[in-house]
Design an enzyme around this catalytic site. Structure first.
Site, short mmCIF file in Angstrom:
data_model
loop_
_atom_site.label_atom_id
_atom_site.label_comp_id
_atom_site.label_asym_id
_atom_site.label_seq_id
_atom_site.Cartn_x
_atom_site.Cartn_y
_atom_site.Cartn_z
N LYS A 251 0.72 -1.18 -0.18
CA LYS A 251 0.02 0.19 -0.02
C LYS A 251 0.88 1.31 -0.15
O LYS A 251 0.74 2.04 -0.91
CB LYS A 251 -0.96 -0.02 1.28
CG LYS A 251 -1.69 1.30 1.24
CD LYS A 251 -2.29 1.49 2.63
CE LYS A 251 -1.13 2.26 3.57
NZ LYS A 251 -1.61 2.57 4.85
N CYS A 321 -19.23 6.29 5.20
CA CYS A 321 -19.00 4.73 5.54
C CYS A 321 -18.03 4.30 6.64
O CYS A 321 -17.20 3.69 6.37
CB CYS A 321 -18.89 4.22 4.33
SG CYS A 321 -19.30 2.57 4.05
#
Length: 375
Positions: A251, A321
């Site tokens: 990442k 979210c």
């Protein structure tokens, strides 16, 4: 028959018999020599030189074995030292011949591409519209902000890498403050040389509020030394080279290439991207690791969206979210019927209390008792 025996037999002239002094029925015979009286036995012939040499060699072998046995008993330390030295030689030779462990290459794609989820473009565009109206922490305190206070291009790229290394398991607000404090602690410029010359305690004090700060202190120091020794104090430009640095994963590598080098080689998947894509049902089977999520998404998401999808979903996950108690009432996906997790379970209806009659209350209260006072 040997010659010595023939010579001995030639010297014998006869046999003399006489009774045994131990038993009368036994008769003893003795050989008589011509040069000696008959009462004495002839001397045995001398052994040959060949027999003597064999006997001497056997005796010397026995004496050598005895001497070596005594040496082993007298000097066990010498034997132990020799054994240890032999083992050390064998071990050193094995260590020298052992090849260095190569870093595992990062997968770029799946053998069998993952199919695109249905209506994904509608979902993507809806999230993008919501993000345009929301300012999330990643917009003002993300890894892109760390480079703006550096003038040297190398330092700009290095500060981006350091910011991403600190961001693991840490909120953007805490990461941004730690980067600023670290920059001030090492002299106002976040460079490879400044980190190497700084004490570990100085780095630790500056980043003490991020998650796993002790381990990250070690990673940042070792990464700076690697960059100086192997990359001319420059941030690498490939995913595999970046992942070879201490504390840098896929990442961080993909996001470093996006921000520092403007290279689009893949999707940076963190906890927000991993969680939201599974909530949206974008995987045939729920993924358990971010790397599975990345490889699935890179199979079907257009490459021109690989760079922006992380920033978009991270901000969406920070504001709407969220991990616990998502704000589905503020999300347009729920009203459009695009979120499979919304209203999957019917809401619980409140229980209505039944009105009880006086007869029921009297029945539940037990038998009626009259109390009277006698006058």
């Amino acid at each position: 028959m040997s010659s010595s025996k023939r010579q001995v037999s030639g010297a014998i002239t006869g046999l003399s018999a006489h009774a045994s002094p131990y038993h009368n029925a036994v008769t003893l015979f003795e050989a008589e020599n011509a040069d000696q009286p008959s009462t004495s036995l002839s001397p045995s012939p001398k052994p040959s030189k060949r027999i003597k040499l064999e006997v001497e060699s056997e005796t010397s072998n026995i004496s050598n074995r005895t001497r070596s046995t005594r040496l082993r008993k007298m000097s066990p330390t010498l034997k132990l030292e020799e054994t240890v030295s032999e083992l050390e030689e064998d071990t050193s030779s094995r260590v020298k011949t052992k090849s260095p462990k190569k870093p595992k290459a990062i997968l770029k794609s799946l053998d069998t591409p993952h199919p695109a989820p249905p209506r994904w473009k509608e979902v993507y565009d809806s999230i993008k519209e919501m993000r345009a109206q929301i300012v999330a922490p990643v917009d003002t305190m993300g890894c892109e902000q760390a480079q703006h206070k550096e003038k040297d291009p190398k330092n700009r790229r290095f500060s981006t890498l350091v910011s991403l290394m600190l961001s693991s398991q840490t909120k953007d607000e805490v990461t941004d403050a730690a980067v600023e404090k670290l920059r001030a602690a090492v002299g106002g410029t976040l460079s490879v040389a400044a980190i190497i010359s700084a004490d570990d305690s100085t780095i630790s004090d500056a980043i003490a509020k991020v998650g796993f700060w002790r381990r990250k202190t070690e990673y940042i120091k070792k990464t700076a030394i690697r960059l100086r020794d192997d990359f001319d104090s420059e941030v690498p430009k490939t995913v595999d080279e970046l992942c070879s640095l201490p504390g840098v994963g896929p990442k961080m590598a993909f996001l470093t290439l996006h921000v520092a080098w403007n290279l689009n080689h893949g999707i940076g998947v963190d906890g927000h991207v991993h969680r939201i894509t599974n909530r949206l049902g974008w995987h045939q089977r729920p993924t358990k690791k971010p790397e599975e999520t990345r490889l699935n998404m890179q199979s079907w998401l257009p490459i021109e969206l690989h760079r922006e999808v992380n920033h978009m979903l991270v901000g969406f996950g920070q504001t709407i979210c969220v991990p616990i108690g998502p704000k589905c009432d503020s999300c347009t996906l729920s009203t459009k019927g695009l979120c499979p997790r919304f209203n999957t379970k019917p809401p619980r209806s409140p229980k209505k209390r039944k009105r009880r009659s006086s007869a029921d209350l009297e029945h539940e209260s037990g038998p009626k008792i009259d109390i009277a006072i006698e006058s």
